[in-house]
Write a protein that holds these residues in place. Structure first.
Motif, PDB file in Angstrom:
ATOM      1  N   ASP A  16     -29.379  44.187 -63.721  1.00  0.00           N
ATOM      2  CA  ASP A  16     -28.249  45.047 -63.376  1.00  0.00           C
ATOM      3  C   ASP A  16     -27.235  44.313 -62.501  1.00  0.00           C
ATOM      4  OD1 ASP A  16     -29.218  47.218 -64.814  1.00  0.00           O
ATOM      5  OD2 ASP A  16     -30.423  47.943 -63.137  1.00  0.00           O
ATOM      6  N   VAL A  17     -27.724  43.433 -61.620  1.00  0.00           N
ATOM      7  CA  VAL A  17     -26.794  42.622 -60.827  1.00  0.00           C
ATOM      8  C   VAL A  17     -25.987  41.714 -61.742  1.00  0.00           C
ATOM      9  CG1 VAL A  17     -26.612  40.767 -59.127  1.00  0.00           C
ATOM     10  CG2 VAL A  17     -28.162  42.693 -58.709  1.00  0.00           C
ATOM     11  N   SER A  18     -26.686  41.098 -62.712  1.00  0.00           N
ATOM     12  CA  SER A  18     -26.001  40.225 -63.671  1.00  0.00           C
ATOM     13  C   SER A  18     -24.973  41.013 -64.486  1.00  0.00           C
ATOM     14  CB  SER A  18     -27.030  39.579 -64.597  1.00  0.00           C
ATOM     15  OG  SER A  18     -26.400  38.832 -65.610  1.00  0.00           O
ATOM     16  N   ARG A  19     -25.335  42.230 -64.867  1.00  0.00           N
ATOM     17  CA  ARG A  19     -24.412  43.058 -65.641  1.00  0.00           C
ATOM     18  C   ARG A  19     -23.205  43.467 -64.789  1.00  0.00           C
ATOM     19  NH1 ARG A  19     -26.266  48.413 -69.135  1.00  0.00           N
ATOM     20  NH2 ARG A  19     -24.240  48.833 -70.096  1.00  0.00           N
ATOM     21  N   SER A  20     -23.446  43.696 -63.497  1.00  0.00           N
ATOM     22  CA  SER A  20     -22.347  44.036 -62.592  1.00  0.00           C
ATOM     23  C   SER A  20     -21.391  42.860 -62.434  1.00  0.00           C
ATOM     24  CB  SER A  20     -22.906  44.446 -61.223  1.00  0.00           C
ATOM     25  OG  SER A  20     -23.739  45.581 -61.328  1.00  0.00           O
ATOM     26  N   LEU A  21     -21.947  41.652 -62.330  1.00  0.00           N
ATOM     27  CA  LEU A  21     -21.097  40.463 -62.244  1.00  0.00           C
ATOM     28  C   LEU A  21     -20.278  40.279 -63.518  1.00  0.00           C
ATOM     29  CD1 LEU A  21     -23.574  37.957 -60.543  1.00  0.00           C
ATOM     30  CD2 LEU A  21     -21.572  39.033 -59.512  1.00  0.00           C
ATOM     31  N   TRP A  25     -16.247  39.989 -64.053  1.00  0.00           N
ATOM     32  CA  TRP A  25     -15.675  38.923 -64.875  1.00  0.00           C
ATOM     33  C   TRP A  25     -14.740  39.506 -65.927  1.00  0.00           C
ATOM     34  CZ3 TRP A  25     -16.234  33.980 -63.528  1.00  0.00           C
ATOM     35  CH2 TRP A  25     -15.904  32.985 -64.444  1.00  0.00           C
ATOM     36  N   ASN A  26     -15.184  40.581 -66.594  1.00  0.00           N
ATOM     37  CA  ASN A  26     -14.375  41.195 -67.656  1.00  0.00           C
ATOM     38  C   ASN A  26     -13.153  41.913 -67.100  1.00  0.00           C
ATOM     39  OD1 ASN A  26     -16.181  40.309 -69.609  1.00  0.00           O
ATOM     40  ND2 ASN A  26     -17.368  42.200 -69.584  1.00  0.00           N
ATOM     41  N   ALA A  27     -13.299  42.486 -65.912  1.00  0.00           N
ATOM     42  CA  ALA A  27     -12.190  43.246 -65.330  1.00  0.00           C
ATOM     43  C   ALA A  27     -11.050  42.324 -64.896  1.00  0.00           C
ATOM     44  CB  ALA A  27     -12.679  44.069 -64.142  1.00  0.00           C
ATOM     45  N   PHE A  29     -10.784  38.101 -64.846  1.00  0.00           N
ATOM     46  CA  PHE A  29     -11.396  36.775 -64.945  1.00  0.00           C
ATOM     47  C   PHE A  29     -10.833  35.811 -63.908  1.00  0.00           C
ATOM     48  CE2 PHE A  29     -10.938  32.450 -66.667  1.00  0.00           C
ATOM     49  CZ  PHE A  29     -12.276  32.096 -66.756  1.00  0.00           C
ATOM     50  N   CYS A  30      -9.506  35.688 -63.845  1.00  0.00           N
ATOM     51  CA  CYS A  30      -8.873  34.702 -62.954  1.00  0.00           C
ATOM     52  C   CYS A  30      -9.173  35.019 -61.495  1.00  0.00           C
ATOM     53  CB  CYS A  30      -7.365  34.677 -63.185  1.00  0.00           C
ATOM     54  SG  CYS A  30      -6.899  34.030 -64.802  1.00  0.00           S
ATOM     55  N   GLU A  31      -9.007  36.298 -61.101  1.00  0.00           N
ATOM     56  CA  GLU A  31      -9.270  36.677 -59.711  1.00  0.00           C
ATOM     57  C   GLU A  31     -10.720  36.409 -59.337  1.00  0.00           C
ATOM     58  OE1 GLU A  31      -7.540  38.417 -61.812  1.00  0.00           O
ATOM     59  OE2 GLU A  31      -5.752  39.302 -60.896  1.00  0.00           O
ATOM     60  N   SER A  32     -11.651  36.706 -60.250  1.00  0.00           N
ATOM     61  CA  SER A  32     -13.077  36.477 -59.968  1.00  0.00           C
ATOM     62  C   SER A  32     -13.363  35.000 -59.747  1.00  0.00           C
ATOM     63  CB  SER A  32     -13.931  37.003 -61.127  1.00  0.00           C
ATOM     64  OG  SER A  32     -13.747  38.383 -61.314  1.00  0.00           O
ATOM     65  N   LEU A  33     -12.755  34.154 -60.586  1.00  0.00           N
ATOM     66  CA  LEU A  33     -12.995  32.714 -60.482  1.00  0.00           C
ATOM     67  C   LEU A  33     -12.449  32.162 -59.164  1.00  0.00           C
ATOM     68  CD1 LEU A  33     -13.998  30.136 -61.863  1.00  0.00           C
ATOM     69  CD2 LEU A  33     -11.740  29.906 -62.908  1.00  0.00           C
ATOM     70  N   PHE A  34     -11.203  32.500 -58.839  1.00  0.00           N
ATOM     71  CA  PHE A  34     -10.602  32.003 -57.596  1.00  0.00           C
ATOM     72  C   PHE A  34     -11.338  32.534 -56.369  1.00  0.00           C
ATOM     73  CE2 PHE A  34      -6.542  31.507 -60.162  1.00  0.00           C
ATOM     74  CZ  PHE A  34      -6.657  30.122 -60.203  1.00  0.00           C
TER      75      PHE A  34
END
Length: 605
Positions: A16-21, A25-27, A29-34
Motif C-alpha cells: 500500500d505504501v508502494s501504491r501510494s507512492l 508519481w502519477n499525480a 511526476f516532475c514535482e515528485s522527482l524534484f
C-alpha cells in the motif's frame, strides 16, 4: 501462525505504501522527482555541516595547544564550505515548500477524481441505499482535505529525517559501535506501541462512522436554506444542537480512552530513550578526559546527538502520521478496488432501432434491502410507440418499476425483456441512451440555464437554435428574456446566480428530456408535480408533441392527465391490479375508478 500473519500484514503495508507512492508519481511526476532530490540533499546537509564544524574546532585547538602555524587556506575553505552548506539549506526551503504545495494540490485533485470516477462507475443504485457505503464514502471524502497532505508531508519529512538519522548514526559509529544501536533500540518500542494504538483509534473511528455522518447531516440541516424556515417556525435549533452533541459524545468516548492510553505508554517508553542518550553521553565524556578523542569529536557527538534526537522525534512523528494516513489509504484502495453489485454484459447486445416487439415485464418481483415488498409478480407489455400511464397511491411501486426498467436495480425474481432480449444482456450504456425522462426528484444543477438544458444532450450546447426551441416548448422564454445574461445566466444562490422557483426548475428538467431527441423511450415521472395549474395545463397541451415517435411512460397520481395514455396500469401495494383504457377502468368500477372519483369529488368540493 502469528509469524505468518505478521509477514502478510507487513507485505500488505509495503504494497500500500508502494501504491501510494505510485499515486504521487502519477499525480505530478516532475514535482515528485524534484521533491525527492531536494529531500535527499536536505537530509545530508546536517551531517556535512557537523563534519565541517568538527574539522574547524580541531584546527583551532591544534593551533592553540601547539606551535604549529595554522593554514589559512584550510580555514577559509572550511568556513566557506560551512557557509555554502548553510546557504544552500536556506535556499532550498522555499522551493521545497512550493513543490509540496503544488504536489499536494495535484494529489488532492487526483484522489478526488478517482473517488468521483469510482462512485460514477457503480451502474446501479443499491450502494446508495447502504448506510455503510455512506459511512465509508463520507470518511474518505471528509479526510480527503488533509490526508493527501499528511501522506506527502510524512513521506517528504520522514524521508529527509531518515536520511539525516542514518548520516548521524554513521558519524557516531567511530565513537562507539554500540551508540547507534542503543539509541535506535531505545526509540523502537515507542513506534510499535503508537502504531498499535493508531490502528485501534482508526478502527474505532470507522466503526462509529454512522455518528460522524449524522454530525455532518445535522450541521448541513442547520446551515442550509432548505430547512431554515421550519427550524425557525418550530424552534428546532436547540433540538438539532442536542442531537449533534449526543452523536459527538458517542463517537469520541471510546477514541478518547484510546488516546489517553497511548499517551501513558509513550511517555513511559520515552524514559528508556532518555536513559540511552544519557549512557552514550557519559561514555563520550569519559573518553574525552582520557584523551582518546579530540575536542572536535566532542562537538561532533553533541551536535550529532542533538540532530539524532531531533531526527528520531521527527521521524517518529512522521512515521505515526504516515501510519495513520496509510490506514486511510488502505481504506481508499479497498473502496477503489471494490466491485459493483450489478454484473454487466460486455460488450453486451445493442438495442434495436426502432424497437420491434417492445418491452416485457414477466413475473417481476423486487424487495428492498430490508426485505420490504416493492413489487410482486408484475407482468405486462409495452408496445413500441405506445403511451402508457402508471398510476396508484404513494408507495404502490410506480417509481420502482421505472428504476427496474432503467436497470438501476435488477429484479429479485422474473425478467425484463427488450425485443425478447433480457435487459441484463444489453449493453447498459446503449440501453440508457435510448431513454429520456423527467423524474420527480429531478436535479437542480447550479450551472447556467443553457448548461442545465444541454445536460440532456451535450450537442445542444453548440446548437443555439435547438436550445431556443426547447425553451419555447416548455414556455420559459419570457423568463429567459428577463434574465441578465439570457440563457447564459448562472443559476442558484450558492454561487451568486439567479434562483428559480420549483416550477421553473421542473420546466428546465422537462427541457432536458426534450433535447435528447435520439431516445426511443420517454419517461415522465410526476412531470408536473411542482407546476401551478396553468403551467401543468400548458405542459400537457404539448404532451402529444413531446411523445411523438417515442414509447412513452407517464407515472402520475394526478389522474386528469392519464386520458392521454393508450393504456393505464394501476398499481396497489406492489401489485398490478388493473390494466385498461380510462373508459374501460371507469366501467370496471375498481381501484382506478375509486381513485378517479376521489379526485373528481375534491375538484367539485
Amino acid at each position: 501462525m502469528k509469524l505468518k500473519f505478521f509477514f502478510i500484514k507487513t507485505y500488505n503495508y509495503v504494497r500500500d505504501v508502494s501504491r501510494s507512492l505510485t499515486l504521487l508519481w502519477n499525480a505530478a511526476f516532475c514535482e515528485s522527482l524534484f521533491l525527492a532530490v531536494l529531500s535527499i540533499l536536505q537530509g545530508i546537509f546536517p551531517a556535512i555541516s557537523i563534519s565541517i564544524s568538527k574539522l574547524v574546532v580541531d584546527e583551532v585547538v591544534l593551533n592553540l595547544t601547539t606551535d604549529v602555524q595554522p593554514k589559512l587556506s584550510i580555514i577559509i575553505i572550511l568556513v566557506t564550505s560551512w557557509i555554502g552548506v548553510l546557504m544552500l539549506s536556506l535556499l532550498l526551503n522555499p522551493w521545497t515548500k512550493a513543490l509540496q504545495g503544488n504536489l499536494n494540490d495535484k494529489l488532492t485533485a487526483h484522489l478526488s477524481l478517482l473517488l468521483m470516477e469510482k462512485v460514477n462507475s457503480f451502474p446501479d443504485l443499491s450502494c446508495f441505499e447502504d448506510s455503510r457505503f455512506y459511512d465509508e464514502l463520507q470518511i474518505l471524502q471528509k479526510q480527503l482535505n488533509y490526508q493527501p497532505f499528511n501522506l506527502l508531508n510524512s513521506i517528504v519529512v520522514g524521508g529527509r529525517s531518515c536520511i539525516t538519522l542514518l548520516t548521524m548514526l554513521i558519524l557516531l559509529l567511530p565513537l562507539g559501535y554500540w551508540i547507534p544501536i542503543i539509541l535506535t533500540i531505545a526509540i523502537f518500542p515507542q513506534i510499535l506501541v503508537s502504531m498499535q494504538y493508531e490502528t485501534q483509534i482508526w478502527s474505532a473511528f470507522f466503526d462509529k462512522g454512522y455518528q460522524s455522518r449524522r454530525m455532518s447531516y445535522i450541521t448541513s440541516v442547520l446551515f442550509s436554506d432548505t430547512f431554515a424556515k421550519e427550524i425557525r417556525l418550530f424552534n428546532l435549533g436547540n433540538f438539532f444542537v442536542s442531537q449533534y452533541l449526543t452523536a459527538f459524545q458517542v463517537l469520541h468516548r471510546s477514541i478518547r480512552r484510546l488516546r489517553i492510553r497511548q499517551a501513558l505508554w509513550v511517555s513511559g517508553l520515552a524514559l528508556l530513550s532518555t536513559i540511552g542518550n544519557g549512557a552514550a553521553f557519559y561514555w563520550i565524556v569519559r573518553k574525552a578526559f582520557r584523551g582518546q578523542i579530540s575536542p572536535g569529536s566532542i562537538l561532533l557527538f553533541l551536535e550529532a546527538l542533538t540532530n539524532l534526537r531531533w531526527s528520531l522525534e521527527e521521524f517518529f512523528g512522521m512515521w505515526l502520521n504516515l501510519h495513520e494516513t496509510m490506514l486511510y489509504m488502505q481504506q481508499l484502495f479497498s473502496f477503489l478496488d471494490s466491485e459493483p453489485n450489478m454484473r454487466l454484459s460486455f460488450p453486451g447486445e445493442l438495442v434495436k432501432k426502432p424497437l420491434r416487439s417492445g418491452i416485457d415485464f414477466r413475473n417481476v418481483s423486487f424487495f428492498y434491502p430490508d426485505n420490504r415488498l416493492a413489487l410482486l409478480n408484475i407482468t405486462f407489455t409495452i408496445l413500441p410507440g405506445e403511451t402508457i400511464a402508471i398510476v396508484g397511491e404513494n408507495g404502490a411501486g410506480k417509481t420502482t418499476l421505472i428504476k427496474l426498467l432503467l436497470r438501476m436495480y435488477d429484479p429479485v425474481r422474473g425478467e425484463i425483456l427488450v425485443d425478447d432480449i433480457n435487459i441484463k444482456e444489453l449493453n447498459l450504456d446503449d440501453w440508457r441512451r435510448q431513454v429520456s425522462g423527467v423524474f420527480q426528484d429531478f436535479g437542480r444543477y447550479y450551472l447556467t440555464l443553457s448548461e442545465n438544458i444541454a445536460l440532456g444532450d451535450p450537442r445542444v450546447a453548440e446548437n443555439h437554435e435547438e436550445l431556443r426551441i426547447a425553451i419555447r416548448k416548455i414556455g420559459i422564454h419570457p423568463l429567459v428574456e428577463r434574465l441578465p445574461e439570457k440563457e447564459h445566466t448562472p443559476l442558484g444562490k450558492q454561487f451568486g446566480g439567479t434562483e428559480l422557483s420549483g416550477g421553473e426548475w421542473q420546466k428546465l428538467a422537462i427541457a432536458r428530456a426534450i433535447v435528447r431527441r435520439n431516445a426511443q423511450i420517454l419517461i415522465l415521472d410526476e412531470p408536473t408535480a411542482a407546476l401551478d395549474p396553468r403551467s401543468e395545463y400548458e405542459t400537457y397541451q404539448h404532451f402529444t408533441e413531446l411523445a411523438r415517435g417515442k414509447t412513452t411512460i407517464l407515472v402520475t397520481h394526478r389522474l386528469a392527465s392519464v386520458k392521454l395514455a393508450d393504456r393505464i396500469l394501476v398499481m396497489k401495494k406492489g401489485h398490478l391490479v388493473e390494466v385498461g383504457t380510462h373508459e374501460e377502468l371507469i366501467d370496471r368500477d375498481g381501484e382506478y375508478a375509486s381513485l378517479w372519483n376521489m379526485q373528481a369529488n375534491q375538484y367539485k368540493a
